[in-house]
Design a protein around this motif. Structure first.
Motif, PDB file in Angstrom:
ATOM      1  N   VAL A 200       0.704  -1.448  -0.088  1.00  0.00           N
ATOM      2  CA  VAL A 200      -0.033  -0.191  -0.174  1.00  0.00           C
ATOM      3  C   VAL A 200       0.962   1.110  -0.002  1.00  0.00           C
ATOM      4  N   ARG A 201       0.360   2.554  -0.121  1.00  0.00           N
ATOM      5  CA  ARG A 201       1.061   3.583  -0.047  1.00  0.00           C
ATOM      6  C   ARG A 201       1.430   4.062   1.489  1.00  0.00           C
ATOM      7  N   ARG A 203       0.866   6.555   3.231  1.00  0.00           N
ATOM      8  CA  ARG A 203      -0.181   6.967   4.134  1.00  0.00           C
ATOM      9  C   ARG A 203      -1.600   6.398   3.991  1.00  0.00           C
ATOM     10  N   HIS A 204      -1.262   4.998   3.623  1.00  0.00           N
ATOM     11  CA  HIS A 204      -2.617   4.548   3.597  1.00  0.00           C
ATOM     12  C   HIS A 204      -3.188   4.217   4.998  1.00  0.00           C
ATOM     13  N   PRO A 205      -4.544   4.444   5.176  1.00  0.00           N
ATOM     14  CA  PRO A 205      -5.409   4.401   6.254  1.00  0.00           C
ATOM     15  C   PRO A 205      -5.077   3.151   7.000  1.00  0.00           C
ATOM     16  N   LYS A 208      -2.321   3.312   9.648  1.00  0.00           N
ATOM     17  CA  LYS A 208      -2.330   4.073  11.031  1.00  0.00           C
ATOM     18  C   LYS A 208      -3.025   3.002  12.195  1.00  0.00           C
ATOM     19  N   SER A 213      -3.933  -6.172   9.761  1.00  0.00           N
ATOM     20  CA  SER A 213      -5.182  -6.299   8.971  1.00  0.00           C
ATOM     21  C   SER A 213      -5.481  -7.724   8.559  1.00  0.00           C
ATOM     22  N   TYR A 221     -11.443  -2.544  -0.105  1.00  0.00           N
ATOM     23  CA  TYR A 221     -10.596  -1.384  -0.840  1.00  0.00           C
ATOM     24  C   TYR A 221     -10.478  -1.938  -2.216  1.00  0.00           C
ATOM     25  N   CYS A 265       0.624   3.660  -5.239  1.00  0.00           N
ATOM     26  CA  CYS A 265       1.167   5.205  -4.754  1.00  0.00           C
ATOM     27  C   CYS A 265       0.142   6.205  -4.884  1.00  0.00           C
ATOM     28  N   THR A 267      -3.249   6.028  -4.950  1.00  0.00           N
ATOM     29  CA  THR A 267      -4.400   5.716  -4.323  1.00  0.00           C
ATOM     30  C   THR A 267      -4.330   4.902  -3.236  1.00  0.00           C
ATOM     31  N   ASP A 268      -5.557   4.587  -2.511  1.00  0.00           N
ATOM     32  CA  ASP A 268      -5.451   3.569  -1.300  1.00  0.00           C
ATOM     33  C   ASP A 268      -5.902   2.017  -1.636  1.00  0.00           C
ATOM     34  N   ILE A 270      -4.656  -1.746  -2.948  1.00  0.00           N
ATOM     35  CA  ILE A 270      -4.019  -2.703  -2.359  1.00  0.00           C
ATOM     36  C   ILE A 270      -3.416  -3.592  -3.159  1.00  0.00           C
TER      37      ILE A 270
END
Length: 335
Positions: A200-201, A203-205, A208, A213, A221, A265, A267-268, A270
């Motif tokens: 994932v990128r 800054r992917h949610p 955090k 997962s 996603y 990179c 988008t969100d 996977i």
């Protein structure tokens, strides 16, 4: 050393020797294109596909097959629902033809190397993970010890690579034998299991969160998958199905790693990739360093890959050298 990423093409040469034990077929008019045609028919099972390989029309291909049956005085193929299949006689001719075409290619290669003074050339294919983890280190070793060797690499799926090997376009490959090919056509040495992960990128949610997962966390996603039917794609789908989780619905299909990274990179989304590839991408200082490995609570282990050669086909010295070094690298990494 030159590293070429494009597939190689068959050398165009003529037969002037007694290749079948006597010269009856040659005197009757058997030509190189006849041999290429029977091999293409065996590989594709379709006259239209074989015609495309030889860059001729389908009617011309059909006439060529008729010529071959007239020359050999026997039926070489039969029509079936989805194309054609070789008879016992056709398969025997194809087997011999494949060896003749290979020897001619090797003769052309050897003459070219003698003219140029180079140390030889190697033609290999690999799926992505061992290309990164085994072929690259092996090339570094070869470059230092034998700088004159030219290495030609094709990175593709196992389905493509196995057929390229049978068509004598590679000396050896690092992949798997497709389910629809006869395993008796190959010599196989298993050397590793491909482990995959999800990227994932940065800054992917999901990054955090303070926990790994699960499938249910990631299912909704957007996803970037390899095309349907590819091994990694099937492996991910099997993981979803075995755990009773519905398959993702928002999917982009592509075989391009570059496009996969660009989508991830930006988008969100996977994407599943080989772990070796993910580690390489996430450690770089370029734009691709925005890629991160997503912590997950399940393993993604793909079917083992192997060093594969065509049965009864000897490796030329330069190819044997690289083959042995790759085998050493695999044993070193396994140990």
């Amino acid at each position: 050393m030159t590293i070429v990423s494009e597939p190689i093409s068959m050398d165009h040469v003529d037969i002037h020797s007694d290749s079948f034990g006597n010269d009856n077929l040659l005197r009757a008019g058997l030509k190189l294109n006849h041999l290429r045609m029977i091999v293409a028919i065996e590989d594709s099972g379709q006259i239209s596909a074989a015609a495309e390989v030889l860059n001729i029309s389908q009617p011309a291909a059909s006439r060529m097959l008729s010529e071959m049956e007239s020359i050999t005085k026997t039926q070489l193929y039969e029509r079936v629902a989805r194309g054609v299949v070789l008879t016992t006689f056709g398969a025997a001719l194809a087997r011999r033809a494949r060896k003749i075409l290979l020897e001619l290619r090797e003769a052309s290669r050897e003459i070219g190397e003698l003219k140029s003074g180079k140390g030889g050339s190697v033609f290999i294919g690999a799926v992505t993970a061992p290309a990164m983890s085994l072929v690259v280190p092996a090339i570094n070793r070869v470059r230092k010890a034998y700088p004159g060797i030219e290495i030609n690499i094709q990175v593709e799926t196992s389905n493509v690579l196995a057929r390229e090997l049978l068509a004598a376009r590679h000396d050896f490959i690092i992949s798997r034998i497709p389910d629809d090919l006869n395993p008796r056509l190959f010599e196989v040495t298993e050397i590793g299991i491909e482990r995959a992960c999800l990227i994932v990128r940065s800054r992917h949610p999901l990054l955090k969160k303070k926990k790994t997962s699960s499938l249910s966390d990631i299912r909704d996603y957007d996803w970037v998958f390899q095309p349907p039917g590819t091994l990694l794609r099937r492996t991910i789908e099997d993981i979803f199905l075995s755990r009773g989780v519905a398959l993702p619905e928002n999917i982009v299909n592509t075989s391009s790693l570059l496009l996969t990274c660009a989508i991830v990179c930006g988008t969100d989304a996977i994407a599943p990739v080989a772990t070796d590839v993910a580690q390489f991408l996430s450690s770089q200082s370029a734009r691709a360093s925005d890629v991160r490995m997503l912590p997950i609570d399940f393993d993604i282990n793909v079917k083992p890959y192997s060093l594969i050669t065509a049965r009864e086909r000897a490796l030329p010295p330069s190819a044997r050298l690289l083959y042995d070094i790759i085998l050493e690298e695999s044993q070193k990494q396994a140990g």
